[in-house]
Design an enzyme around this catalytic site. Sequence first.
Site, PDB file in Angstrom:
ATOM      1  CE  LYS A   1      25.935  46.843  37.774  1.00  0.00           C
ATOM      2  NZ  LYS A   1      26.104  47.102  39.188  1.00  0.00           N
TER       3      LYS A   1
ATOM      4  CD  GLU B   1      38.187  53.465  28.196  1.00  0.00           C
ATOM      5  OE1 GLU B   1      39.311  53.113  28.607  1.00  0.00           O
ATOM      6  OE2 GLU B   1      38.009  54.046  27.120  1.00  0.00           O
TER       7      GLU B   1
ATOM      8  CD  GLU C   1      43.486  46.695  37.582  1.00  0.00           C
ATOM      9  OE1 GLU C   1      42.581  45.888  37.340  1.00  0.00           O
ATOM     10  OE2 GLU C   1      43.442  47.891  37.234  1.00  0.00           O
TER      11      GLU C   1
ATOM     12  CB  CYS D   1      41.866  52.325  35.793  1.00  0.00           C
ATOM     13  SG  CYS D   1      41.403  54.011  35.419  1.00  0.00           S
TER      14      CYS D   1
HETATM   15  P1  NAD Z   1      34.144  45.080  38.013  1.00  0.00           P
HETATM   16  O1  NAD Z   1      34.476  44.609  36.647  1.00  0.00           O
HETATM   17  O2  NAD Z   1      34.047  44.065  39.100  1.00  0.00           O
HETATM   18  O3  NAD Z   1      32.709  45.803  37.991  1.00  0.00           O
HETATM   19  C1  NAD Z   1      32.426  46.870  37.112  1.00  0.00           C
HETATM   20  C2  NAD Z   1      30.927  46.952  36.924  1.00  0.00           C
HETATM   21  O4  NAD Z   1      30.483  45.773  36.257  1.00  0.00           O
HETATM   22  C3  NAD Z   1      30.129  47.029  38.226  1.00  0.00           C
HETATM   23  O5  NAD Z   1      29.026  47.882  38.063  1.00  0.00           O
HETATM   24  C4  NAD Z   1      29.683  45.589  38.420  1.00  0.00           C
HETATM   25  O6  NAD Z   1      28.536  45.462  39.226  1.00  0.00           O
HETATM   26  C5  NAD Z   1      29.418  45.181  36.981  1.00  0.00           C
HETATM   27  N1  NAD Z   1      29.440  43.717  36.760  1.00  0.00           N
HETATM   28  C6  NAD Z   1      30.124  42.778  37.468  1.00  0.00           C
HETATM   29  N2  NAD Z   1      29.885  41.551  36.941  1.00  0.00           N
HETATM   30  C7  NAD Z   1      29.051  41.739  35.886  1.00  0.00           C
HETATM   31  C8  NAD Z   1      28.446  40.855  34.947  1.00  0.00           C
HETATM   32  N3  NAD Z   1      28.643  39.535  34.988  1.00  0.00           N
HETATM   33  N4  NAD Z   1      27.663  41.387  33.989  1.00  0.00           N
HETATM   34  C9  NAD Z   1      27.446  42.712  33.917  1.00  0.00           C
HETATM   35  N5  NAD Z   1      27.976  43.602  34.791  1.00  0.00           N
HETATM   36  C10 NAD Z   1      28.773  43.119  35.761  1.00  0.00           C
HETATM   37  O7  NAD Z   1      35.162  46.235  38.358  1.00  0.00           O
HETATM   38  P2  NAD Z   1      35.253  47.120  39.694  1.00  0.00           P
HETATM   39  O8  NAD Z   1      35.808  46.258  40.783  1.00  0.00           O
HETATM   40  O9  NAD Z   1      33.974  47.836  39.939  1.00  0.00           O
HETATM   41  O10 NAD Z   1      36.318  48.237  39.266  1.00  0.00           O
HETATM   42  C11 NAD Z   1      37.679  47.994  39.259  1.00  0.00           C
HETATM   43  C12 NAD Z   1      38.173  47.728  37.863  1.00  0.00           C
HETATM   44  O11 NAD Z   1      37.790  48.797  37.012  1.00  0.00           O
HETATM   45  C13 NAD Z   1      39.689  47.681  37.786  1.00  0.00           C
HETATM   46  O12 NAD Z   1      40.084  46.620  36.947  1.00  0.00           O
HETATM   47  C14 NAD Z   1      40.048  49.022  37.157  1.00  0.00           C
HETATM   48  O13 NAD Z   1      41.278  49.051  36.496  1.00  0.00           O
HETATM   49  C15 NAD Z   1      38.901  49.236  36.243  1.00  0.00           C
HETATM   50  N6  NAD Z   1      38.769  50.647  35.877  1.00  0.00           N
HETATM   51  C16 NAD Z   1      39.135  51.022  34.614  1.00  0.00           C
HETATM   52  C17 NAD Z   1      39.064  52.360  34.223  1.00  0.00           C
HETATM   53  C18 NAD Z   1      39.452  52.788  32.829  1.00  0.00           C
HETATM   54  O14 NAD Z   1      39.001  53.841  32.403  1.00  0.00           O
HETATM   55  N7  NAD Z   1      40.256  52.029  32.107  1.00  0.00           N
HETATM   56  C19 NAD Z   1      38.620  53.313  35.142  1.00  0.00           C
HETATM   57  C20 NAD Z   1      38.265  52.898  36.421  1.00  0.00           C
HETATM   58  C21 NAD Z   1      38.335  51.559  36.776  1.00  0.00           C
END
Ligand code: NAD
Length: 500
Positions: free
Chosen positions: A177, A252, A387, A286
């Site tokens: 997804k 992650e 963050e 991130c």
């Molecule tokens: P997010 O947590 O909002 O979304 C991530 C994914 O989860 C998306 O596909 C989203 O649609 C899905 N999602 C959202 N709510 C959900 C639920 N209730 N159930 C299942 N899936 C759900 O994060 P984002 O805004 O897409 O990305 C930014 C975040 O990602 C930041 O916190 C960043 O630090 C982190 N990030 C971490 C890494 C790493 O490797 N540590 C790398 C890139 C980004």
Amino acid sequence: MADDKVYKNYINGEWVDSVSGATYENRNPADNRELIGLFQKSNAEDVNNAIVAADEAYKKWRLVPAPKRGELLFKVAQKLDEKKEMISQDMTREMGKIIKETRGDTQEAIDMGYYMAGEGRRQFGETTPSEMRNKFQMSIRQPMGVCAMITPWNFPIAIPSWKIFPALVCGNTVVIKPATYTPLSVLHFMEIFDECGIPPGVVNMVTGSGSSVGEPLMNDKRVRLVSFTGSSEVGSLVSQACAPDFKHCMLEMGGKNGQLVMDDAKLELAIEGALWGAFGTTGQRCTATSRVIVHKDVYKEFVERFVERAKAIKIGNGLDESVEMGPAVSESQMNTVLEYMQIGKKEGAKMHCGGGRVTGGDYDHGWFTEPTVFSDVTEDMRIFQEEIFGSVTSITVCDSLEDGINKLNNVVYGLSASVYTQDVNKAFTAMRDVYTGIFYVNAPTIGAEISLPFGGTKATGNGHREAGKQALEVFSEWKAVYIDFSGALQKAQIDEFEIE
Ligand code: NAD
């Protein structure tokens, strides 16, 4: 190119509409007048169809010899390379980061493809000597089944590639997804798998929101593993969804990365590093440098020179090769960043530049925020601790190496950190004492390569790592195998062995 197009889900080797019959719009964050395309607004039934396909495909895919699986991944990497420019341009259009960086994003997927293709001929196990006569023992890797992947928008193809390539080479099948904002990049990835002849059902993509696609996917009992990258808040939900069925769960998550600048650092190098780390990808990494901790003896000079450079960053549409920083990915992300600018001011930090939205002319059609620098930031402030994921960085003073290391560590996250110093003793001390998953010396907090483990400690992760050979640990399980060719019952730990 993809204007005004309806894009479908990829399930069981077919491009299909969602059973919901609904789509959602994906717009360019640098110019929201541009519609990138309409994507399927999928639901639990689509997720079920994808899992059924992946479950069925697993029966055959797990038996394809691993070197053959690797060869297919090699072809996929070659095709990604051929299409690199098209994928990168579409990625800039749907996500906003500048074209140099989206080329880097695509390159990371290419690198990962070649790396994991090679793992098709490795996946080493061990043999160890038995305590018994005429007994052989070894460990082998086994695949797990259907792996679910839920990915963020900031690395639209690199992060999916970190998950899909190792999963496939180990013999698993995949349902992904993609982030709601960046489905086109993953769709291009699926097109390439399709063109390279991946058997139907081995990889599947279902687009849509976290609640209507992510939740049914992570809750399904047929899924053996959920690999998630995103915020710590959602990561915690994923972990709770996996617990009842003892599903494997790889998380992650967020970061609050710091760069420590010591008094003996090459200041120009440290400034350049912090600029790239803080404002590269508009701070939406991130691993972004959202904190800079500077030794008191060089603090004033660092702040002055850093602010001058931050003010000069060229902002705009990332397809213009001269632009250095693109927009926030969405209006809501922009609003979050604008809110943190206000929070920093209210907390009493000194704002040197930025602090608002970039407006006027074409900027009014995008989600652009100014590069914003705060100094005199203290550890109790929210802008030090939380963050932000945008074009804001905070500078804090320290008076010794030990103080600097403590400040680097004093956040809930543990993804990446760096130290700038010319003193090898200080560099090694910081390397040892900073509790993060990634550490740099004389380089910014961003810039990981695919051959080493990627991930973080504390609220950033749950102990797993992506990339490198460590990724195989996530996507396979060990089986210990004992073969007794003595022709007699031998009892481990019970029978005494006499040396003759
Ligand atoms: P997010 O947590 O909002 O979304 C991530 C994914 O989860 C998306 O596909 C989203 O649609 C899905 N999602 C959202 N709510 C959900 C639920 N209730 N159930 C299942 N899936 C759900 O994060 P984002 O805004 O897409 O990305 C930014 C975040 O990602 C930041 O916190 C960043 O630090 C982190 N990030 C971490 C890494 C790493 O490797 N540590 C790398 C890139 C980004």
